[in-house]
Motif scaffolding. Structure first.
Motif, PDB file in Angstrom:
ATOM      1  N   PRO A 165     -38.327  12.495   3.322  1.00  0.00           N
ATOM      2  CA  PRO A 165     -37.537  11.468   3.998  1.00  0.00           C
ATOM      3  C   PRO A 165     -36.202  11.235   3.288  1.00  0.00           C
ATOM      4  O   PRO A 165     -36.159  11.062   2.067  1.00  0.00           O
ATOM      5  CB  PRO A 165     -38.423  10.226   3.917  1.00  0.00           C
ATOM      6  N   THR A 166     -35.116  11.256   4.052  1.00  0.00           N
ATOM      7  CA  THR A 166     -33.793  10.948   3.537  1.00  0.00           C
ATOM      8  C   THR A 166     -33.189   9.851   4.402  1.00  0.00           C
ATOM      9  O   THR A 166     -33.166   9.963   5.630  1.00  0.00           O
ATOM     10  CB  THR A 166     -32.877  12.182   3.546  1.00  0.00           C
ATOM     11  N   LEU A 167     -32.704   8.797   3.777  1.00  0.00           N
ATOM     12  CA  LEU A 167     -32.165   7.648   4.490  1.00  0.00           C
ATOM     13  C   LEU A 167     -30.735   7.391   4.050  1.00  0.00           C
ATOM     14  O   LEU A 167     -30.473   7.180   2.860  1.00  0.00           O
ATOM     15  CB  LEU A 167     -33.005   6.393   4.215  1.00  0.00           C
ATOM     16  N   GLN A 168     -29.796   7.482   5.015  1.00  0.00           N
ATOM     17  CA  GLN A 168     -28.418   7.094   4.758  1.00  0.00           C
ATOM     18  C   GLN A 168     -28.280   5.634   5.161  1.00  0.00           C
ATOM     19  O   GLN A 168     -28.429   5.292   6.336  1.00  0.00           O
ATOM     20  CB  GLN A 168     -27.463   7.950   5.578  1.00  0.00           C
ATOM     21  N   LEU A 169     -28.056   4.751   4.198  1.00  0.00           N
ATOM     22  CA  LEU A 169     -28.054   3.315   4.442  1.00  0.00           C
ATOM     23  C   LEU A 169     -26.638   2.802   4.669  1.00  0.00           C
ATOM     24  O   LEU A 169     -25.702   3.177   3.944  1.00  0.00           O
ATOM     25  CB  LEU A 169     -28.694   2.588   3.264  1.00  0.00           C
ATOM     26  N   PHE A 170     -26.505   1.930   5.683  1.00  0.00           N
ATOM     27  CA  PHE A 170     -25.211   1.376   6.062  1.00  0.00           C
ATOM     28  C   PHE A 170     -25.270  -0.142   6.069  1.00  0.00           C
ATOM     29  O   PHE A 170     -26.305  -0.733   6.378  1.00  0.00           O
ATOM     30  CB  PHE A 170     -24.799   1.883   7.445  1.00  0.00           C
ATOM     31  N   GLY A 171     -24.133  -0.767   5.760  1.00  0.00           N
ATOM     32  CA  GLY A 171     -24.047  -2.214   5.725  1.00  0.00           C
ATOM     33  C   GLY A 171     -23.710  -2.816   7.074  1.00  0.00           C
ATOM     34  O   GLY A 171     -23.630  -2.126   8.099  1.00  0.00           O
ATOM     35  N   ALA A 172     -23.454  -4.124   7.061  1.00  0.00           N
ATOM     36  CA  ALA A 172     -23.244  -4.870   8.304  1.00  0.00           C
ATOM     37  C   ALA A 172     -22.023  -4.399   9.073  1.00  0.00           C
ATOM     38  O   ALA A 172     -21.980  -4.507  10.301  1.00  0.00           O
ATOM     39  CB  ALA A 172     -23.126  -6.362   7.991  1.00  0.00           C
ATOM     40  N   GLY A 173     -21.014  -3.864   8.390  1.00  0.00           N
ATOM     41  CA  GLY A 173     -19.825  -3.372   9.066  1.00  0.00           C
ATOM     42  C   GLY A 173     -19.870  -1.894   9.369  1.00  0.00           C
ATOM     43  O   GLY A 173     -18.863  -1.313   9.775  1.00  0.00           O
ATOM     44  N   GLU A 175     -20.386   0.337   7.032  1.00  0.00           N
ATOM     45  CA  GLU A 175     -19.926   1.049   5.838  1.00  0.00           C
ATOM     46  C   GLU A 175     -21.115   1.661   5.091  1.00  0.00           C
ATOM     47  O   GLU A 175     -22.192   1.086   5.039  1.00  0.00           O
ATOM     48  CB  GLU A 175     -19.168   0.092   4.913  1.00  0.00           C
ATOM     49  N   PRO A 176     -20.939   2.862   4.498  1.00  0.00           N
ATOM     50  CA  PRO A 176     -22.016   3.475   3.720  1.00  0.00           C
ATOM     51  C   PRO A 176     -22.379   2.618   2.516  1.00  0.00           C
ATOM     52  O   PRO A 176     -21.509   2.094   1.823  1.00  0.00           O
ATOM     53  CB  PRO A 176     -21.431   4.820   3.275  1.00  0.00           C
ATOM     54  N   VAL A 177     -23.679   2.459   2.287  1.00  0.00           N
ATOM     55  CA  VAL A 177     -24.187   1.643   1.190  1.00  0.00           C
ATOM     56  C   VAL A 177     -24.886   2.498   0.126  1.00  0.00           C
ATOM     57  O   VAL A 177     -24.702   2.299  -1.070  1.00  0.00           O
ATOM     58  CB  VAL A 177     -25.170   0.577   1.722  1.00  0.00           C
TER      59      VAL A 177
END
Length: 443
Positions: A165-173, A175-177
């Motif tokens: 599993p690979t997760l690219q996490l993004f914020g509320a706007g 934007e990459p987190v």
């Protein structure tokens, strides 16, 4: 996937990981502990509306995470979080410079559709938790570790013996987190632990992502890394790849010694021993590989030895930012104490594309020629370059045999046994033309 009717959403079904789709594989890798114990379930439903559906199952379950399966659940390559149109469009367009042209065009089309309120896939995937259950799913753990309760993940849906599993996490706007990898079995555990350890050793090195968080989820390790620069772009030609100074920065030479005295080659010898014990097939390949390995061990040439080698330095694991810095990721196959130059050979063998059927031996010869300037700059003279090429051929042969065993045969392995045999024999003739083992200076 196992079909199971849902009274509130006709045509819905559950994915419990028992089927053969890539989405089933992801469920096994990411949510199996909770699905198996009945605390969670993954429900798929076809929907033509991109708007948020607040209805719950109505049978004692609550939706904790919601995604769109792109392009659909049965052929999914990505789970896109079901968030607002602007946020969805932003995360779909992130890192467009890293995508191949076709993937970039597909992502751009999905982003345009998302801005109009359309879904990012034909099927919706709901991760639900039984009411009253005290369950912390992997996303909950990552959000807590990163102190980002707003983070949502785009999840890669992959197959293969090395999939994880690979997760690219993004914020509320949008934007990459962070970028997170999670282990789920013994093999992925080794990979994630290797990557975490290596990145901690390389902390502060330009072009290497910082570790933001690490730990264990259900007894398996995970690592969450800082995002790449937003302007990172693919390296689209072999010549624009890693230079000798960049390779030396990532894997500096720390001593001189014999190839056979490196920790890397001793580990390869041990792995080949396991193949000898367990494999009855590929007898010719194993014999040729063993013969070349013994010749390399016997050679007394001194050559530069690096602190490590990346192990998979290929165009899809590197990028250049707008300031010219080379960024390198996927350190999961990194090995310590290896002869200098293996990464250069791996790069020129695979850039701009992997060798096709019947091309490996020719490609290795070509890569050795293309890498000559880089290897010279790294301190490898003629004889040292020959030995580095021999070690690299051994690496490819051992990896091919390991993959074939892991996947139950050569059918799913990109480089076939016959190609590896030809390459090993060809490199043996180049390195030891008379079957001798010469000891001389590496220059």
């Amino acid at each position: 996937m196992r079909e199971q009717p849902d009274a509130t959403r006709p045509g819905a079904w559950q994915v419990d990981g028992s089927g053969g789709t890539a989405l089933d594989a992801l469920v096994r890798q990411l949510w199996a502990p909770w699905v198996d114990e009945g605390a969670a379930r993954v429900v798929v439903s076809r929907s033509l509306s991109g708007g948020p559906d607040r209805r719950e199952a109505g049978d004692g379950w609550r939706t904790r995470e919601r995604y769109w399966a792109a392009p659909d659940a049965r052929a999914a390559t990505m789970l896109v979080p079901a968030v607002g149109p602007r946020r969805t469009a932003a995360l779909l367009k992130a890192y467009g410079g890293l995508r191949d042209p076709r993937t970039a065009a597909v992502r751009a089309s999905l982003a345009s559709a998302a801005r109009c309120g359309l879904p990012a896939g034909l099927d919706r995937v709901d991760v639900q938790v039984r009411e009253g259950a005290d369950v912390a799913l992997p996303l909950d753990r990552l959000r807590s570790a990163l102190h980002r309760p707003d983070a949502v993940p785009a999840i890669g849906v992959r197959r293969g013996a090395n999939a994880k599993p690979t997760l690219q996490l993004f914020g509320a706007g949008g934007e990459p987190v962070a970028f997170a990898k999670l282990a789920w079995d013994e093999q992925s555990t080794r990979y994630v632990e290797t990557e975490r350890t290596t990145l901690e050793e390389l902390a502060g090195t330009p072009g290497v992502a910082a570790v933001l968080a690490s730990g264990e989820i259900e007894g398996r390790p995970y690592v969450a890394l800082a995002p790449l620069p937003p302007d990172a772009r693919r390296v689209r030609s072999a010549a624009a790849g890693p230079s000798a100074p960049e390779l030396a920065r990532l894997a500096p030479a720390v001593r001189r010694g014999h190839a056979g005295g490196t920790e890397h080659l001793r580990g390869l010898d041990e792995r080949l021993g396991r193949h000898d014990e367990q494999d009855r097939a590929d007898l010719e390949l194993r014999r040729a590989t063993r013969s070349l390995l013994e010749a390399v061990f016997a050679d007394r040439t001194e050559l530069p030895v690096a602190a490590r080698w990346h192990g998979d330095l290929v165009p899809w694991n590197v990028a250049r930012a707008g300031d010219g810095v080379l960024w390198v990721w996927d350190w999961e196959t990194c090995e310590p104490d290896a002869v200098v130059g293996l990464d250069a050979l791996h790069w020129f063998t695979h850039a701009p594309r992997r060798p096709g059927p019947g091309e490996l031996a020719t490609r290795l010869r070509s890569a050795a020629q293309d890498a000559t300037g880089t290897l010279l700059a790294l301190g490898c003279g003629r004889r040292a370059r020959e030995l580095v090429l021999a070690v690299y051929a051994l690496v490819l042969a051992e990896r091919g045999m390991a993959l074939a065993r892991a996947r139950g045969g050569w059918g799913a392995v990109l480089v076939q046994s016959g190609d590896l045999l030809e390459a090993v024999r060809d490199i043996a003739r180049v390195t030891f033309p008379r079957g001798d083992q010469r000891g001389e200076s590496g220059h």
